[in-house]
Write a protein that holds these residues in place. Structure first.
Motif, short mmCIF file in Angstrom:
data_model
loop_
_atom_site.label_atom_id
_atom_site.label_comp_id
_atom_site.label_asym_id
_atom_site.label_seq_id
_atom_site.Cartn_x
_atom_site.Cartn_y
_atom_site.Cartn_z
N HIS A 108 -13.32 43.65 36.78
CA HIS A 108 -12.54 43.29 35.48
C HIS A 108 -10.97 43.92 35.75
CE1 HIS A 108 -15.89 41.45 33.54
NE2 HIS A 108 -16.56 42.67 33.54
N ALA A 112 -7.24 41.70 36.64
CA ALA A 112 -6.24 41.56 35.82
C ALA A 112 -5.03 42.25 36.23
CB ALA A 112 -6.84 42.56 34.64
N ASP A 115 -3.09 39.64 38.34
CA ASP A 115 -2.37 38.56 37.66
C ASP A 115 -1.09 39.37 36.94
OD1 ASP A 115 -4.23 36.64 37.97
OD2 ASP A 115 -5.40 36.87 36.22
N TRP A 289 -0.74 44.00 28.39
CA TRP A 289 -1.40 43.30 29.29
C TRP A 289 -3.24 43.45 29.32
CZ3 TRP A 289 0.45 39.27 32.31
CH2 TRP A 289 -0.23 38.62 33.21
N GLU A 292 -4.78 42.87 25.82
CA GLU A 292 -5.04 41.32 25.55
C GLU A 292 -6.05 41.13 26.38
OE1 GLU A 292 -4.60 37.69 24.02
OE2 GLU A 292 -3.75 39.42 23.20
N ARG A 293 -6.18 41.28 27.67
CA ARG A 293 -7.20 40.79 28.79
C ARG A 293 -8.67 41.25 28.16
NH1 ARG A 293 -5.79 38.89 33.71
NH2 ARG A 293 -7.69 38.34 35.04
#
Length: 312
Positions: A108, A112, A115, A289, A292-293
């Motif tokens: 995960h 992330a 990006d 980031w 939120e992810r």
């Protein structure tokens, strides 16, 4: 008014981080002699030695260890203040050190980060993957993701998602050895051990609030949950693992959840940062980031209360 020697404090923090006068000097872009003089100046002012120095080794004294966290905080807050003043004129740049559990990190966190770095090309990330507990202050980590039930400490923690876990085994194992219907029966089965937890006792809460605890033993112990999966699928034993590790095998029928009426102690995915309230803009961007992810990533039904105090 006698001002603190902020330069010396910052150089002390840098030496602690890099464990070397030479490496600190190279990082700061100054000579080794400049760093050495700053440390000597600070030691004279404090009236105590900060390092034990030999020709081969540099170690902190007791006083140095006691002051290291404060020095790192002074350096971090100074850097953050400068970056906040400059961020309106340019996009944030620089290095962020991030620690995460091994399996969750690979599955995960790494996607992330890919990006994130496309969106913020000036920011570099140093990713540390380990299931072992990391002292984020001593290791100079800016952000840590940790899956645990966290005790109180000076660190700041943001709860992102509940994490469910289940006791699982292969259909073949259960056919050969029987399916436990009560946690106490696990004592008669081959249960895999997670070596990052010192106590090999599994605790549960069952129907009507009944509590159960069982000391488990078995043929496999490891410091990474994903490493248990091949032996589980082969029918070697039973393990208690988070859903994000075993869900694919459960969906394919390779593993089966057992003791479904019994729940393991609650744990959650947390985002941890050092206690300083001031952080560089690049760190704040990555915190936002990741928050939120990963909000509710392991439990879509959990709302998560955000910052809830200072826990580790």
């Amino acid at each position: 008014m006698h001002l603190p020697d902020f330069e010396a404090w910052a150089m002390f923090a840098c030496v602690v981080e890099h464990r070397s006068f030479s490496a600190a000097a190279q990082t700061l872009g100054v000579s080794k002699a400049t760093v050495s003089k700053a440390i000597s100046r600070l030691e004279a002012r404090l009236g105590t030695a900060l390092f034990h120095r030999t020709s081969r080794r540099l170690t902190l004294t007791d006083s140095g260890r006691a002051l290291a966290e404060q020095a790192q905080r002074i350096l971090a807050e100074g850097q953050a203040a400068e970056e906040q003043a400059l961020e309106s004129a340019r996009a944030p740049t620089g290095l962020v050190r991030l620690a995460a559990p091994m399996t969750f990190g690979v599955r995960h966190v790494a996607p992330a980060l890919a990006d994130f770095m496309l969106a913020h090309p000036g920011i570099e990330v140093d990713l540390h993957l380990s299931d072992a507990r990391v002292d984020i202050v001593a290791e100079g980590i800016d952000i840590a993701l940790r899956i645990a039930d966290l005790p109180d400490s000076s660190l700041r923690a943001r709860r992102l998602s509940a994490v469910s876990s289940h006791v699982v085994a292969s259909p073949g194992y259960l056919e050969r050895h029987g399916t436990p219907t009560h946690p106490a029966q696990l004592a008669d089965h081959a249960c895999f051990g997670y070596t990052n937890i010192a106590n090999p006792t599994w605790t549960f809460q069952g129907p009507g609030g009944e509590q159960a605890a069982v000391r488990v033993v078995g043929p496999l112990s490891t410091n990474n949950g994903e490493a248990m999966v091949p032996a589980l699928k082969a029918g070697v034993g039973i393990a208690r693992l988070p859903d994000f590790i075993v869900d694919p095998e459960i969906k394919k029928g390779e593993l089966v959840k057992i003791l479904n009426d019994w729940r393991a102690p609650p744990v959650a995915l947390h985002l941890l940062t050092p206690p300083s309230a001031r952080r560089p803009a690049r760190v704040e961007l990555l915190i936002s980031w990741l928050s939120e992810r990963f909000r509710n990533i392991c439990d879509p039904g959990d709302t998560g209360p955000g910052f809830r105090g200072t826990v580790d």
